[in-house]
Motif scaffolding. Structure first.
Motif, PDB file in Angstrom:
ATOM      1  N   HIS A 161      -7.408  -2.153   4.954  1.00 39.31           N
ATOM      2  CA  HIS A 161      -6.274  -0.680   5.954  1.00 39.31           C
ATOM      3  C   HIS A 161      -6.033   0.641   5.030  1.00 39.31           C
ATOM      4  O   HIS A 161      -6.067   1.706   5.746  1.00 39.31           O
TER       5      HIS A 161
ATOM      6  N   ASP B 109       0.119  -4.507   6.412  1.00 41.42           N
ATOM      7  CA  ASP B 109      -1.349  -3.611   7.018  1.00 41.42           C
ATOM      8  C   ASP B 109      -2.601  -3.594   6.686  1.00 41.42           C
ATOM      9  O   ASP B 109      -2.628  -3.891   5.715  1.00 41.42           O
TER      10      ASP B 109
ATOM     11  N   HIS C 236       0.965  -0.826  -0.483  1.00 36.01           N
ATOM     12  CA  HIS C 236       0.105  -0.116  -0.146  1.00 36.01           C
ATOM     13  C   HIS C 236       0.689   0.946   0.090  1.00 36.01           C
ATOM     14  O   HIS C 236       2.251   1.359  -0.052  1.00 36.01           O
TER      15      HIS C 236
ATOM     16  N   HIS D 242       1.500   4.098   2.027  1.00 37.49           N
ATOM     17  CA  HIS D 242       2.199   4.728   3.273  1.00 37.49           C
ATOM     18  C   HIS D 242       3.966   4.244   3.681  1.00 37.49           C
ATOM     19  O   HIS D 242       4.048   3.477   2.481  1.00 37.49           O
TER      20      HIS D 242
ATOM     21  N   HIS E 137       6.121   1.229   3.395  1.00 39.31           N
ATOM     22  CA  HIS E 137       6.467   0.244   3.218  1.00 39.31           C
ATOM     23  C   HIS E 137       6.485   0.242   1.230  1.00 39.31           C
ATOM     24  O   HIS E 137       6.006  -0.274   0.967  1.00 39.31           O
TER      25      HIS E 137
HETATM   26 ZN   LIG Z   1       0.186   1.707   6.587  1.00 36.86          ZN
END
Ligand SMILES: [Zn+2]
Length: 329
Positions: free
Chosen positions: A79, A102, A30, A32, A35
Motif C-alpha cells: 500500500h 490497507d 502503516h 497514514h 491508522h
Molecule cells: Zn492507508
C-alpha cells in the motif's frame, strides 16, 4: 477507523490500527494518520522499522516499538513504503489469521510488492467493495499523468494535492520519470527523506508554499493546502492546473481541474484475486463498507461476514469460523 478492532491471541489483546485502551500491544500497519491512533503515550507498538520512522516524523512522537510476539509476523501490504499485514499463527485458536490493513495488489514503484500467504481466517479491508468500481492498470493511469504534466507544463504549472506519505512520493517518482524535479512542501520533503534513506532516489525541490513562485512544471502539496495554492497562483496571475491522484476519483468529484484514479487500494476484482491466492476458510470484512464487502464476497461463493466491532469475544468467533460451526450458515 473509528471503531475498535482487536484480537485476543495467546493472552494478548492486539489492537489493529485502532485506539484501544485495553490493548496490550498495538499493531500499526502503516504511516497514514487514520491508522496511527494506536500510537499514544506508553503504548507498546508493533510495526515495521520504516513505519516507525515515518510515523515518528509525522506524529512528532517517539514510538515505543516492541519485539514481535513469537506467534506473529508481518507480510508486505504493497500500500505504501513500510506497510505491513499482520500474520498470526495461533495454536490457542487453532488457526492462522491475517489482518490485511490497507493493501495494494498492483505494483507501485514506491512500495514493496505485496506478499500473500495461505491463511485460515482473513480480516480484510473493505475500502472498495463495489463491483462497478474498477481501477485501470496503474501503468495506464501513470502514463495519463505524465502526458498531462508534459502538456500543461508548456503553459503553466500542475499542482497536485496528495497525502504527504505514500501518494506524494509516488507522484515525485512519476515526475522524475519525465525529467522533472517537482517542488514539494516541507511535510512531504521530510517524509521523502525517509524514503531516500531506505534506498529510493526521489529528487525534489523543497519550497515554503508562501514563497513559491510557481516556476516549476509540477508541484506536490498536502491536500489541505491545495485551495490555498490555487488562490495564491491566481493572485499572481500564474497559469496553474490543479490535480489529484486518488482512487476516490472513481466515486467523488474533486474541486480540481483534473482527477486521476490512481489508487493504493484493491478494487473488488483484486480483492477476489487476493482471496483466491490466500484460500481462507472464512473472511471477516471491516471498515466503513464492511457490510457491502461481505455481501459481495458471499455472492462470489465465499464464507464472509462483517466483523462485529461490538463483540470482544473475537477469539470465540474465530474458533467457530475455523471449526466450520453454525456461524458459517
Ligand atoms: Zn492507508
Amino acid at each position: 477507523m473509528g471503531d475498535i478492532l482487536a484480537l485476543h491471541v495467546h493472552g494478548y489483546r492486539v489492537g489493529l490500527d485502532t485506539k484501544d485502551p485495553d490493548a496490550n500491544i498495538n499493531f500499526v500497519s502503516h504511516a497514514h494518520t487514520d491508522h496511527m491512533s494506536g500510537i499514544r503515550k506508553n503504548a507498546d507498538i508493533i510495526c515495521s522499522q520504516i513505519t516507525k520512522e515515518l510515523a515518528e516524523v509525522r506524529s512528532k512522537r517517539k514510538i515505543n516499538a516492541v519485539g514481535m510476539p513469537e506467534c506473529m509476523s508481518m507480510l508486505n501490504a504493497g500500500h505504501m513504503l513500510g506497510a505491513r499485514q499482520l500474520y498470526i499463527e495461533s495454536e490457542g485458536l487453532g488457526c492462522s489469521i491475517v489482518y490485511t490493513g490497507d493493501y495494494l495488489i498492483q505494483r507501485s514503484s514506491t512500495s514493496e510488492p505485496i506478499e500473500i500467504r495461505n491463511v485460515d481466517v482473513l480480516l480484510m479491508d473493505s475500502t472498495y467493495p463495489f463491483a462497478n468500481i474498477v481501477f485501470d492498470d496503474r501503468e495506464e493511469t501513470i502514463t495519463s499523468i505524465e502526458r498531462y504534466i508534459q502538456y500543461k507544463s508548456k503553459i503553466g504549472c500542475v499542482v497536485f494535492g496528495a497525502y504527504s506519505a505514500g501518494k506524494a512520493q509516488e507522484l515525485i517518482s512519476i515526475c522524475n520519470g519525465i525529467g522533472i524535479d517537482p517542488v514539494v512542501d516541507g511535510k512531504i520533503a521530510r517524509v521523502t527523506e525517509i524514503y531516500n534513506a531506505h534506498g529510493y532516489r526521489l529528487s525534489f525541490q523543497e519550497s515554503d508554499a508562501n514563497s513559491s513562485d510557481f516556476g516549476s512544471s509540477a508541484m506536490i502539496v498536502s491536500l489541505s493546502s491545495l485551495d490555498y495554492m490555487k488562490a495564491q497562483a491566481s493572485n499572481r496571475g500564474k497559469q496553474v492546473f490543479t490535480a489529484v491522484a486518488t482512487g476516490f476519483a472513481k466515486t467523488m468529484r474533486f474541486n480540481t481541474d483534473i482527477q486521476f484514479a490512481l489508487s493504493d487500494h484493491a478494487d473488488l476484482e483484486q480483492a477476489l484475486d487476493y482471496i483466491s491466492q490466500a484460500a481462507p476458510k472464512f473472511i471477516y470484512t471491516y471498515g466503513q463498507n464492511a457490510a457491502t464487502m461481505a455481501k459481495n464476497l458471499k455472492a462470489h461463493g465465499h464464507r464472509a461476514q462483517e466483523f462485529d466491532v461490538r463483540s470482544s469475544a473475537v477469539g470465540t468467533h474465530l474458533m467457530l469460523a475455523n471449526n466450520a460451526g453454525p456461524l458459517l450458515e
